[in-house]
Design a protein around this motif. Sequence first.
Motif: not given
Lengths: 407, 164
Positions: A14, A310, A314, B98-101
């Motif tokens: 991340q 975030r 999640v 999670v957008e990047d994963l």
Amino acid sequence: MRKTIYVFRQLFAQLGTGVMVVFMMIAVTSYNLTYWITIRYTHQNILFYAPNALQMEQWAFLNVSLDLLQDDHQTTLLSQAVNQLPGVVQMAESQTFYFPMQDGRVVNVDAYSTPLLNALGMRDSQGQRIAWNASVQDECYPVWVDARLKDVWPIGAAIPLLRSAHEPLLYPGISFYVAGHLNYRNAVVRLSGMQPRSTLEDIMDMSGDVYHMVTVADWMEGLMEYRADATITRCLQLEGPSKDYIKSLDAEVRSKAIGFCATYQQLLDRYNSTEEALSKSYASTIWFMLPMSVIGLIGLQAILFERLKRLSAVLNLCGMPRSAWLNGWILLLASILLVPTVLGFWAFVVLQRLNIVYPLTMGLPARIGFLLPVGMILYTVCFLSVLPTIWCIRYAKPIDLLREADQ
Amino acid sequence: MKTLRLINIEKTYNPGREWAVPALRGISYTFYAGKSYALMGVSGSGKTTLLNVIGGLDFPTNGQCLWDGQDMTGLSDSQRASIRAKQIGFVLQNYGLVEDLSALDNCIAPAVFAGDTMRKARHKAICAMEQMHIPELARRPVKRMSGGQKQRVAIARALINQPG
């Protein structure tokens, strides 16, 4: 542990490689940038460097010998050093200065102190004091010019410094006589590092301009054999000379591109002015770096905060236990802390090996003492700046995701 | 048959204050595994609040939420997280990914937190994605997916531990 590693991996992913690199660079920079900038922009100021200045007396004796260093490691090292620092270069662990010459050769300049020379006595085989007449005429001490050993000692003469074989050599200045660096099987051996208690055996088989030093015992470790091919071609002694004399000598030396001559006071003045310049450079560097680092960190932290918040929500939604979260963070921080430390250390070692840092750091505890706290402060700021992020994210809840979705 | 039992659930935001907002008042109901339920209501009627309480993401002011007889309200954060990982699957309106994963990394999270090994979690995630007909998206970052694909990934993640 699995959960911790998973969380760590997600945290790392991340943060992103780019962000990590930037973050680490800031930390590494705090260690090295100051060095780098200083070396890069101030080395021109360094003409003379007196590492053991306090040990020197009120004047400097410059023994200038022209050594042609060919095809050996030291030549390479010197070439590198000369290329990097187009001024005087001090070799590691020696008091020798090297000047690049116009024709590509390297000149070394050794500094000796008055007591040492007095102790040497410099007597010939008949016990007469030679070429060291400390008479003062118009504040100008005699100068040796083109004094060669063969003029001092006849071929085959006993070395006056040597009492007898296997007895300790009383003085460390034997290198003065054999003139610096000696070529031996393409390896350059420097004798000026010889210890005062060294023992000589069968020293000096002199023929013509070539001086052979056969065996030196108890020097460093075990027996070592040397062959001296060097010749003193020029010795300059300066003690309280007149300014005019200094100027004329300096002009002469400069015209021959040998180097510079100076009294110790001049060396000291130059040294102090260099110190001052370096300090100013450090200060300006720090004043530039500090706010930039802080601003960069705040921006970075803001980005990280949103992304990590975030992620936290999640993963928490997916059942991430708090322990895995905290452990993952600890692991991440440990790696963040460790990597730049290792990189910084490695970079420092490399710079030292390249002889970039060493001339500036050798014998300058005050400068290092100035640098280290600043580096540590910046590094600590980098490290601590992450803590508020962790603290904030600690309170990031998956419920935020639901609210976000609900909106 | 597994049940989810709500007993007199009450939830008030800012309790004891002048601007306290009662969101849930005495909700009692029993949900049975294998059945589908739809929660309907106007905006502000407390749907999200109830789901939060059921999912262990929020605490009720009063009442009990029993997952197969186990009261969620009395559990610690970690225990509730464990229940979320093993027994609850969330599919959010905005997907909650999670957008990047990659899709795979998103999907394996609940399995890892439920205690599976990484290999097993990965296998389960692939199976769940095959079930949703998106195995080819496993390595693709979520941010490069369409809305429909994201939704499928979210469902695959919700199903990976076979909740309920």
